[in-house]
Design a protein around this motif. Structure first.
Motif, PDB file in Angstrom:
ATOM      1  N   ASN A 116     -74.993 -14.309  -5.472  1.00 29.47           N
ATOM      2  CA  ASN A 116     -75.665 -13.026  -5.603  1.00 29.47           C
ATOM      3  C   ASN A 116     -75.936 -12.767  -7.084  1.00 29.47           C
ATOM      4  O   ASN A 116     -75.062 -12.321  -7.831  1.00 29.47           O
ATOM      5  N   LYS A 117     -77.163 -13.054  -7.515  1.00 26.21           N
ATOM      6  CA  LYS A 117     -77.499 -12.945  -8.939  1.00 26.21           C
ATOM      7  C   LYS A 117     -77.401 -11.515  -9.449  1.00 26.21           C
ATOM      8  O   LYS A 117     -77.082 -11.283 -10.606  1.00 26.21           O
ATOM      9  N   ALA A 118     -77.678 -10.547  -8.586  1.00 24.41           N
ATOM     10  CA  ALA A 118     -77.567  -9.146  -9.005  1.00 24.41           C
ATOM     11  C   ALA A 118     -76.125  -8.810  -9.349  1.00 24.41           C
ATOM     12  O   ALA A 118     -75.858  -8.125 -10.336  1.00 24.41           O
ATOM     13  N   LEU A 119     -75.184  -9.312  -8.558  1.00 25.73           N
ATOM     14  CA  LEU A 119     -73.763  -9.078  -8.839  1.00 25.73           C
ATOM     15  C   LEU A 119     -73.349  -9.769 -10.136  1.00 25.73           C
ATOM     16  O   LEU A 119     -72.616  -9.200 -10.940  1.00 25.73           O
ATOM     17  N   VAL A 120     -73.841 -10.978 -10.351  1.00 23.90           N
ATOM     18  CA  VAL A 120     -73.546 -11.702 -11.594  1.00 23.90           C
ATOM     19  C   VAL A 120     -74.053 -10.898 -12.795  1.00 23.90           C
ATOM     20  O   VAL A 120     -73.347 -10.747 -13.798  1.00 23.90           O
ATOM     21  N   ASP A 121     -75.257 -10.332 -12.693  1.00 25.91           N
ATOM     22  CA  ASP A 121     -75.822  -9.545 -13.792  1.00 25.91           C
ATOM     23  C   ASP A 121     -74.983  -8.298 -14.071  1.00 25.91           C
ATOM     24  O   ASP A 121     -74.754  -7.933 -15.229  1.00 25.91           O
ATOM     25  N   GLU A 122     -74.524  -7.638 -13.016  1.00 24.64           N
ATOM     26  CA  GLU A 122     -73.706  -6.432 -13.184  1.00 24.64           C
ATOM     27  C   GLU A 122     -72.353  -6.772 -13.813  1.00 24.64           C
ATOM     28  O   GLU A 122     -71.881  -6.074 -14.718  1.00 24.64           O
ATOM     29  N   ILE A 123     -71.749  -7.859 -13.369  1.00 22.31           N
ATOM     30  CA  ILE A 123     -70.471  -8.281 -13.952  1.00 22.31           C
ATOM     31  C   ILE A 123     -70.676  -8.700 -15.411  1.00 22.31           C
ATOM     32  O   ILE A 123     -69.865  -8.379 -16.279  1.00 22.31           O
ATOM     33  N   SER A 124     -71.778  -9.379 -15.692  1.00 20.31           N
ATOM     34  CA  SER A 124     -72.080  -9.770 -17.078  1.00 20.31           C
ATOM     35  C   SER A 124     -72.215  -8.544 -17.973  1.00 20.31           C
ATOM     36  O   SER A 124     -71.717  -8.530 -19.105  1.00 20.31           O
ATOM     37  N   ALA A 125     -72.868  -7.500 -17.474  1.00 20.94           N
ATOM     38  CA  ALA A 125     -72.998  -6.263 -18.246  1.00 20.94           C
ATOM     39  C   ALA A 125     -71.623  -5.649 -18.515  1.00 20.94           C
ATOM     40  O   ALA A 125     -71.365  -5.123 -19.602  1.00 20.94           O
ATOM     41  N   THR A 126     -70.741  -5.747 -17.534  1.00 19.02           N
ATOM     42  CA  THR A 126     -69.381  -5.225 -17.701  1.00 19.02           C
ATOM     43  C   THR A 126     -68.620  -6.024 -18.759  1.00 19.02           C
ATOM     44  O   THR A 126     -67.897  -5.458 -19.585  1.00 19.02           O
ATOM     45  N   ILE A 127     -68.806  -7.331 -18.749  1.00 18.06           N
ATOM     46  CA  ILE A 127     -68.150  -8.196 -19.747  1.00 18.06           C
ATOM     47  C   ILE A 127     -68.688  -7.882 -21.150  1.00 18.06           C
ATOM     48  O   ILE A 127     -67.921  -7.823 -22.118  1.00 18.06           O
TER      49      ILE A 127
END
Length: 138
Positions: A116-127
């Motif tokens: 799920n690329k959208a989830l990866v992007d959201e987690i990346s923003a959190t990191i």
């Protein structure tokens, strides 16, 4: 007191993360279609206090600029024009996608969820946001 809001800008999708109003805990906000990002941010800041935008600075592992950097800089110019009262800070985003995938594995998410690329992007923003917060606490 306002929130910190981080942006993991992508050509198609952009991950967003925010802190609580005390700026203690970062968390994923959502992923937005990049074409709708400025409108989303204008709406968000009209409802929530935001003190600063933290934008992931795309670099390659060797420190060279990535292909996405011109798009990010263009977006930041638009953001600063659209919402001039909130300052923008860049933060190095190298390895955030790798770290996001590792976080998903560590959390026990299955293969389908990890795609799920959208989830990866959201987690990346959190990191990105956590890294920025750690850097200003020194």
């Amino acid at each position: 007191m306002g929130r910190l809001l981080s942006i993991d800008f992508g050509a198609k999708r952009t991950g967003l993360a925010v802190t609580d109003t005390l700026k203690i805990v970062p968390g994923g906000l959502c992923t937005v279609a990049t074409k709708d990002l400025l409108k989303f941010l204008k709406d968000y800041v009209s409802k929530e206090p935001v003190e600063r935008f933290i934008v992931g600075l795309p670099k390659q592992t060797n420190g060279q600029d990535s292909d996405n950097l011109p798009r990010v800089k263009n977006f930041v110019k638009q953001l600063e024009k659209a919402i001039p009262d909130i300052p923008v800070t860049f933060y190095d985003e190298r390895f955030t996608s790798v770290m996001a995938h590792q976080t998903m594995i560590d959390a026990g998410l299955g293969r389908k969820a990890r795609q799920n690329k959208a989830l990866v992007d959201e987690i990346s923003a959190t990191i990105i946001l956590q890294g920025y917060m750690d850097s200003i606490m020194i």
